[in-house]
Design an enzyme around this catalytic site. Structure first.
Site, short mmCIF file in Angstrom:
data_model
loop_
_atom_site.label_atom_id
_atom_site.label_comp_id
_atom_site.label_asym_id
_atom_site.label_seq_id
_atom_site.Cartn_x
_atom_site.Cartn_y
_atom_site.Cartn_z
N LYS A 9 -70.04 -11.67 -2.73
CA LYS A 9 -70.42 -12.98 -3.29
C LYS A 9 -71.39 -13.73 -2.37
CE LYS A 9 -66.17 -13.59 -5.95
NZ LYS A 9 -65.07 -14.53 -6.29
N TYR A 49 -67.87 -14.58 -16.15
CA TYR A 49 -66.59 -15.25 -15.91
C TYR A 49 -66.06 -15.97 -17.16
CZ TYR A 49 -66.53 -14.35 -10.88
OH TYR A 49 -66.47 -13.75 -9.64
N PHE A 57 -61.59 -24.76 -12.50
CA PHE A 57 -62.55 -24.36 -11.47
C PHE A 57 -63.79 -23.66 -12.04
CE2 PHE A 57 -59.26 -21.00 -11.66
CZ PHE A 57 -60.04 -19.88 -11.97
N ARG A 85 -58.18 -3.58 -5.10
CA ARG A 85 -57.51 -4.88 -5.06
C ARG A 85 -56.60 -4.99 -3.85
NH1 ARG A 85 -58.68 -8.25 -9.08
NH2 ARG A 85 -56.74 -9.43 -9.03
N THR A 91 -56.50 -13.54 -3.84
CA THR A 91 -57.62 -14.45 -4.15
C THR A 91 -57.78 -15.51 -3.07
OG1 THR A 91 -57.18 -14.15 -6.50
CG2 THR A 91 -58.53 -16.04 -5.89
N ARG A 102 -60.64 -10.18 2.33
CA ARG A 102 -60.61 -11.64 2.20
C ARG A 102 -59.97 -12.30 3.42
NH1 ARG A 102 -59.23 -11.41 -4.19
NH2 ARG A 102 -61.33 -11.76 -5.01
N ASN A 112 -64.59 -16.69 -1.78
CA ASN A 112 -63.66 -15.67 -1.27
C ASN A 112 -64.29 -14.29 -1.08
OD1 ASN A 112 -63.83 -15.03 -3.96
ND2 ASN A 112 -61.62 -14.96 -4.33
N HIS A 115 -65.46 -10.05 -5.27
CA HIS A 115 -64.76 -9.92 -6.55
C HIS A 115 -64.43 -8.45 -6.77
CE1 HIS A 115 -63.92 -10.08 -10.87
NE2 HIS A 115 -64.67 -9.00 -10.96
N GLU A 126 -67.12 -4.65 -16.80
CA GLU A 126 -67.89 -5.27 -15.71
C GLU A 126 -68.94 -4.31 -15.16
OE1 GLU A 126 -65.01 -6.86 -12.95
OE2 GLU A 126 -64.32 -8.34 -14.41
P1 CMP Z 1 -62.67 -13.54 -8.54
O1 CMP Z 1 -61.87 -12.35 -8.15
O2 CMP Z 1 -64.14 -13.37 -8.59
O3 CMP Z 1 -62.17 -14.06 -9.98
C1 CMP Z 1 -62.32 -15.39 -10.39
C2 CMP Z 1 -62.78 -16.29 -9.30
O4 CMP Z 1 -62.53 -17.66 -9.50
C3 CMP Z 1 -62.01 -15.98 -8.01
O5 CMP Z 1 -62.36 -14.73 -7.51
C4 CMP Z 1 -62.36 -17.18 -7.16
O6 CMP Z 1 -63.67 -17.09 -6.62
C5 CMP Z 1 -62.33 -18.26 -8.23
N1 CMP Z 1 -61.01 -18.94 -8.28
C6 CMP Z 1 -59.85 -18.44 -8.71
N2 CMP Z 1 -58.86 -19.36 -8.63
C7 CMP Z 1 -59.45 -20.47 -8.13
C8 CMP Z 1 -58.97 -21.78 -7.81
N3 CMP Z 1 -57.69 -22.11 -8.01
N4 CMP Z 1 -59.84 -22.66 -7.32
C9 CMP Z 1 -61.15 -22.33 -7.14
N5 CMP Z 1 -61.65 -21.10 -7.43
C10 CMP Z 1 -60.82 -20.19 -7.92
#
Ligand code: CMP
Length: 138
Positions: A9, A49, A57, A85, A91, A102, A112, A115, A126
């Site tokens: 990212k 997304y 968010f 994963r 996350t 992470r 983070n 993805h 995807e």
């Molecule tokens: P990702 O695995 O890319 O999938 C969805 C993304 O949304 C996640 O990683 C984070 O970057 C973001 N995300 C998920 N939960 C939250 C949250 N509670 N607050 C802010 N960002 C979030």
């Protein structure tokens, strides 16, 4: 062997962590099958997304994901989706197990670092979002 999609990212490309993350993934046994560097348009980020459209968010996530270059990539290994994963961790980096991508490189729950697809079905969707069949089988 099967394939999954990862995206390094914009926080990680902006902090010069992309190489370290790719090295971590290769050391964990994933083969890199396709990759490119690109800055997502808002339309691309919104579509990718879309499943999170109703989440609070979502707007901030789209802003973040379009804020700089990212690196979508196809990774291959046995049990690729579940293994990746585990290797990237939770996350929220505060909850990610020690030694995961992470825990090492993420800044926050949103910023983070990486993805990863969360199911084989989503991995297919995807991968097809970013790469043609010719690119990922080449
Ligand atoms: P990702 O695995 O890319 O999938 C969805 C993304 O949304 C996640 O990683 C984070 O970057 C973001 N995300 C998920 N939960 C939250 C949250 N509670 N607050 C802010 N960002 C979030």
């Amino acid at each position: 062997m099967n394939q999954t999609l990862a995206i390094i990212k914009p926080d990680a490309t902006g902090n010069a962590r992309a190489g370290k993350i790719l090295s971590h993934l290769e050391s964990a046994g994933f083969a890199l099958r396709a990759a490119r560097m690109m800055t997502l348009t808002r339309a691309q980020a919104c579509s990718f997304y879309d499943v999170h459209r109703e989440r609070p968010f979502y707007g901030s996530l789209v802003d973040f994901m379009t804020s700089g270059p990212c690196i979508p990539m196809v990774l291959e290994s046995a049990d690729a989706v579940a293994r990746l994963r585990r290797v990237i961790g939770a996350t929220d980096p505060a909850e990610a197990e020690e030694g995961t991508v992470r825990s090492l490189y993420a800044e926050s729950k949103e910023r983070n670092a990486i993805h990863a697809s969360d199911s084989d079905r989503n991995a297919d969707r995807e991968i097809a979002f970013f790469f043609s069949e010719a690119e990922r089988l080449g």
